[in-house]
Design a protein around this motif. Sequence first.
Motif, PDB file in Angstrom:
ATOM      1  N   LEU A  50       3.961  41.430  20.628  1.00 39.62           N
ATOM      2  CA  LEU A  50       5.133  40.806  21.236  1.00 39.62           C
ATOM      3  C   LEU A  50       5.419  39.407  20.677  1.00 39.62           C
ATOM      4  N   PHE A  51       4.446  38.817  19.986  1.00 39.27           N
ATOM      5  CA  PHE A  51       4.679  37.499  19.389  1.00 39.27           C
ATOM      6  C   PHE A  51       5.613  37.681  18.203  1.00 39.27           C
ATOM      7  N   ASP A  52       6.747  36.962  18.239  1.00 34.92           N
ATOM      8  CA  ASP A  52       7.789  37.176  17.236  1.00 34.92           C
ATOM      9  C   ASP A  52       7.881  36.079  16.174  1.00 34.92           C
ATOM     10  N   ASN A  53       6.899  35.191  16.112  1.00 36.65           N
ATOM     11  CA  ASN A  53       6.858  34.101  15.131  1.00 36.65           C
ATOM     12  C   ASN A  53       8.033  33.139  15.240  1.00 36.65           C
ATOM     13  N   LYS A  54       8.738  33.117  16.364  1.00 37.16           N
ATOM     14  CA  LYS A  54       9.858  32.191  16.524  1.00 37.16           C
ATOM     15  C   LYS A  54       9.391  30.822  16.980  1.00 37.16           C
ATOM     16  N   GLU A  98       3.347  20.804  31.125  1.00 38.18           N
ATOM     17  CA  GLU A  98       3.801  21.920  30.282  1.00 38.18           C
ATOM     18  C   GLU A  98       5.279  21.811  29.910  1.00 38.18           C
ATOM     19  N   GLY A  99       6.057  21.045  30.675  1.00 41.21           N
ATOM     20  CA  GLY A  99       7.452  20.810  30.332  1.00 41.21           C
ATOM     21  C   GLY A  99       8.445  21.858  30.810  1.00 41.21           C
ATOM     22  N   TYR A 100       8.062  22.658  31.797  1.00 39.21           N
ATOM     23  CA  TYR A 100       8.990  23.644  32.346  1.00 39.21           C
ATOM     24  C   TYR A 100      10.040  22.942  33.212  1.00 39.21           C
ATOM     25  N   SER A 101      11.226  23.513  33.287  1.00 40.52           N
ATOM     26  CA  SER A 101      12.260  22.992  34.180  1.00 40.52           C
ATOM     27  C   SER A 101      12.001  23.530  35.589  1.00 40.52           C
ATOM     28  N   HIS A 102      12.663  22.928  36.580  1.00 42.99           N
ATOM     29  CA  HIS A 102      12.504  23.414  37.952  1.00 42.99           C
ATOM     30  C   HIS A 102      13.015  24.853  38.081  1.00 42.99           C
ATOM     31  N   LYS A 103      14.049  25.167  37.339  1.00 44.17           N
ATOM     32  CA  LYS A 103      14.579  26.535  37.372  1.00 44.17           C
ATOM     33  C   LYS A 103      13.538  27.525  36.845  1.00 44.17           C
ATOM     34  N   GLU A 104      12.886  27.181  35.725  1.00 48.05           N
ATOM     35  CA  GLU A 104      11.855  28.056  35.162  1.00 48.05           C
ATOM     36  C   GLU A 104      10.664  28.181  36.109  1.00 48.05           C
ATOM     37  N   ILE A 105      10.267  27.063  36.685  1.00 51.09           N
ATOM     38  CA  ILE A 105       9.142  27.077  37.627  1.00 51.09           C
ATOM     39  C   ILE A 105       9.473  27.969  38.815  1.00 51.09           C
ATOM     40  N   ILE A 117       0.323  31.373  23.104  1.00 54.15           N
ATOM     41  CA  ILE A 117      -0.957  31.590  23.796  1.00 54.15           C
ATOM     42  C   ILE A 117      -1.022  30.717  25.048  1.00 54.15           C
ATOM     43  N   ARG A 118      -0.582  29.470  24.947  1.00 54.70           N
ATOM     44  CA  ARG A 118      -0.578  28.559  26.097  1.00 54.70           C
ATOM     45  C   ARG A 118       0.264  29.143  27.231  1.00 54.70           C
ATOM     46  N   ARG A 119       1.422  29.678  26.897  1.00 54.46           N
ATOM     47  CA  ARG A 119       2.303  30.258  27.917  1.00 54.46           C
ATOM     48  C   ARG A 119       1.621  31.444  28.604  1.00 54.46           C
ATOM     49  N   ILE A 120       0.900  32.248  27.839  1.00 56.95           N
ATOM     50  CA  ILE A 120       0.155  33.370  28.425  1.00 56.95           C
ATOM     51  C   ILE A 120      -0.897  32.850  29.395  1.00 56.95           C
ATOM     52  N   MET A 121      -1.589  31.776  29.037  1.00 51.85           N
ATOM     53  CA  MET A 121      -2.618  31.214  29.918  1.00 51.85           C
ATOM     54  C   MET A 121      -1.993  30.715  31.224  1.00 51.85           C
ATOM     55  N   VAL A 122      -0.875  30.004  31.118  1.00 46.09           N
ATOM     56  CA  VAL A 122      -0.191  29.502  32.309  1.00 46.09           C
ATOM     57  C   VAL A 122       0.273  30.672  33.178  1.00 46.09           C
ATOM     58  N   ASN A 123       0.879  31.675  32.559  1.00 45.11           N
ATOM     59  CA  ASN A 123       1.352  32.842  33.312  1.00 45.11           C
ATOM     60  C   ASN A 123       0.191  33.588  33.968  1.00 45.11           C
ATOM     61  N   THR A 124      -0.940  33.653  33.294  1.00 46.29           N
ATOM     62  CA  THR A 124      -2.120  34.310  33.870  1.00 46.29           C
ATOM     63  C   THR A 124      -2.593  33.548  35.100  1.00 46.29           C
ATOM     64  N   SER A 169       5.490  28.461  17.926  1.00 45.37           N
ATOM     65  CA  SER A 169       4.106  28.365  17.457  1.00 45.37           C
ATOM     66  C   SER A 169       3.229  29.382  18.185  1.00 45.37           C
ATOM     67  N   LEU A 170       2.237  29.857  17.489  1.00 47.78           N
ATOM     68  CA  LEU A 170       1.275  30.784  18.081  1.00 47.78           C
ATOM     69  C   LEU A 170       0.550  30.089  19.228  1.00 47.78           C
ATOM     70  N   GLU A 171       0.180  28.840  19.029  1.00 44.59           N
ATOM     71  CA  GLU A 171      -0.508  28.089  20.076  1.00 44.59           C
ATOM     72  C   GLU A 171       0.349  27.992  21.336  1.00 44.59           C
ATOM     73  N   GLY A 172       1.637  27.735  21.177  1.00 42.51           N
ATOM     74  CA  GLY A 172       2.545  27.665  22.322  1.00 42.51           C
ATOM     75  C   GLY A 172       2.648  28.991  23.048  1.00 42.51           C
TER      76      GLY A 172
END
Length: 182
Positions: free
Chosen positions: A63-67, A141-148, A74-81, A69-72
């Motif tokens: 599902l990673f589409d190289n659009k 992490e820099g999410y907006s209130h809407k995203e949160i 992976i970080r998003r997966i950790m936060v979502n987990t 960073s890979l690190e970003g």
Amino acid sequence: MEKLNLDSIWTKCVAGDRKAQFQLYQQFSSQMFTVCLRYAQHHDEAEDILQMGFIKVFSKCTLFDNKGSLEGWIRRIMVNTAIEIHRRNKKNFFESLAERHEVIPANTNQQDGNLHYQDLMKLVHSLPLGYRTVFNMYAIEGYSHKEIAEMLSISEGNSKSQLSRARQWLKDKLVQLEKQLL
């Protein structure tokens, strides 16, 4: 790790190469563990989040589409987990201010009378879970209130309220610590 080597490792991970998956884990596990600690109640829970997160990274690697960073990614997966784990325990997720009144002791080994990184991290980690989660997502992490709101299945107003209460809670604790240091 240089970009070319990381690209090569990632390509092998997508192909299911276990050695490459271990290399990727070695490359990112300490950074991601720090992310997990910000959301976890304790060290063991952070380890669980990290392990479950990396299982998702490897099972969903196509599902990673190289659009970005890979690190970003992976970080998003950790936060979502971490959020997923907290949703399972939702009854404990948004604790009231009245439930957490402990005083955070200042680092007694300080010679200079200043707060240090560890003191600040203790304060952030001692926030009630709901406050801490919203604070981390917004301020770090820099999410907006809407995203949160979407990610936590809460209203945007609730996200703003939790952040405001977290900031006030931190401010109050910093004032307490400052008084201890004087």
